[in-house]
Design a protein around this motif. Structure first.
Motif, PDB file in Angstrom:
ATOM      1  N   UNK A   1      11.712  26.143   5.746  1.00  0.00           N
ATOM      2  CA  UNK A   1      11.907  27.524   6.088  1.00  0.00           C
ATOM      3  C   UNK A   1      10.825  28.052   6.953  1.00  0.00           C
ATOM      4  N   UNK A   2      11.371  28.317   8.294  1.00  0.00           N
ATOM      5  CA  UNK A   2      10.300  29.088   9.103  1.00  0.00           C
ATOM      6  C   UNK A   2      10.712  30.547   9.772  1.00  0.00           C
ATOM      7  N   UNK A   3       9.996  31.348  10.060  1.00  0.00           N
ATOM      8  CA  UNK A   3      10.428  32.483  10.577  1.00  0.00           C
ATOM      9  C   UNK A   3      10.638  32.379  12.198  1.00  0.00           C
ATOM     10  N   UNK A   4      11.682  33.050  12.850  1.00  0.00           N
ATOM     11  CA  UNK A   4      11.792  32.791  14.232  1.00  0.00           C
ATOM     12  C   UNK A   4      10.666  33.606  15.048  1.00  0.00           C
ATOM     13  N   UNK A   5       9.701  34.250  14.360  1.00  0.00           N
ATOM     14  CA  UNK A   5       8.826  35.057  15.149  1.00  0.00           C
ATOM     15  C   UNK A   5       7.350  34.454  14.896  1.00  0.00           C
ATOM     16  N   UNK A   6       7.389  33.096  14.480  1.00  0.00           N
ATOM     17  CA  UNK A   6       6.095  32.228  14.446  1.00  0.00           C
ATOM     18  C   UNK A   6       6.293  31.405  15.536  1.00  0.00           C
ATOM     19  N   UNK A   7       5.106  30.873  16.092  1.00  0.00           N
ATOM     20  CA  UNK A   7       5.130  29.936  16.945  1.00  0.00           C
ATOM     21  C   UNK A   7       5.333  28.498  16.239  1.00  0.00           C
TER      22      UNK A   7
ATOM     23  N   UNK B   1      14.714  35.294  10.120  1.00  0.00           N
ATOM     24  CA  UNK B   1      14.198  36.615  10.927  1.00  0.00           C
ATOM     25  C   UNK B   1      14.818  36.372  12.443  1.00  0.00           C
ATOM     26  N   UNK B   2      15.973  35.942  12.686  1.00  0.00           N
ATOM     27  CA  UNK B   2      16.564  36.017  13.911  1.00  0.00           C
ATOM     28  C   UNK B   2      16.596  37.161  14.623  1.00  0.00           C
ATOM     29  N   UNK B   3      16.608  38.201  14.202  1.00  0.00           N
ATOM     30  CA  UNK B   3      16.248  39.510  14.772  1.00  0.00           C
ATOM     31  C   UNK B   3      14.917  39.876  15.473  1.00  0.00           C
ATOM     32  N   UNK B   4      14.126  39.099  15.263  1.00  0.00           N
ATOM     33  CA  UNK B   4      12.696  39.275  15.657  1.00  0.00           C
ATOM     34  C   UNK B   4      12.401  37.967  16.532  1.00  0.00           C
ATOM     35  N   UNK B   5      13.286  37.254  17.120  1.00  0.00           N
ATOM     36  CA  UNK B   5      13.361  36.107  17.965  1.00  0.00           C
ATOM     37  C   UNK B   5      12.799  36.697  19.334  1.00  0.00           C
TER      38      UNK B   5
ATOM     39  N   UNK C   1      12.275  31.297  22.222  1.00  0.00           N
ATOM     40  CA  UNK C   1      12.373  30.485  21.045  1.00  0.00           C
ATOM     41  C   UNK C   1      13.311  29.571  21.047  1.00  0.00           C
ATOM     42  N   UNK C   2      14.354  29.392  21.631  1.00  0.00           N
ATOM     43  CA  UNK C   2      15.103  28.365  21.756  1.00  0.00           C
ATOM     44  C   UNK C   2      14.378  27.093  22.382  1.00  0.00           C
ATOM     45  N   UNK C   3      13.576  27.305  23.770  1.00  0.00           N
ATOM     46  CA  UNK C   3      12.751  26.256  24.021  1.00  0.00           C
ATOM     47  C   UNK C   3      11.734  25.672  22.994  1.00  0.00           C
TER      48      UNK C   3
END
Length: 88
Positions: A39-45, A71-75, A79-81
């Protein structure tokens, strides 16, 4: 199913909690029959994620790891790359 703690970088007294948690996680996911739910948040590198590094250390073919991105809302842009480069 075993729910392992997330990585944290805190000291408890004189003990580095992160090393204890990493060792516990590694001892469970080294089993080839274990599925890893990362599990990893989308706002993390993701490229610098310790969670990703540990998962790939034990599953470098990415055959038994399921990645859950929160946390897709913080993407942020790009991020997709990161996902394509580091998770696929």
């Amino acid at each position: 199913m075993i729910d392992l703690p997330g990585l944290t970088y805190r000291k408890v007294g004189e003990h580095e909690l992160s090393e204890y948690i990493k060792d516990m996680i590694k001892s469970h996911i080294e089993d080839e029959n274990c599925l890893i739910v990362m599990v990893t948040p989308s706002n993390q590198d993701i490229g610098n994620s310790e969670t990703v590094k540990i998962a790939w250390e034990f599953d470098n073919e990415k055959r038994r790891t399921i990645c859950v991105i929160t946390k897709a809302d913080l993407c942020q842009e790009g991020f997709a790359d990161q996902v394509n480069k580091n998770l696929l």
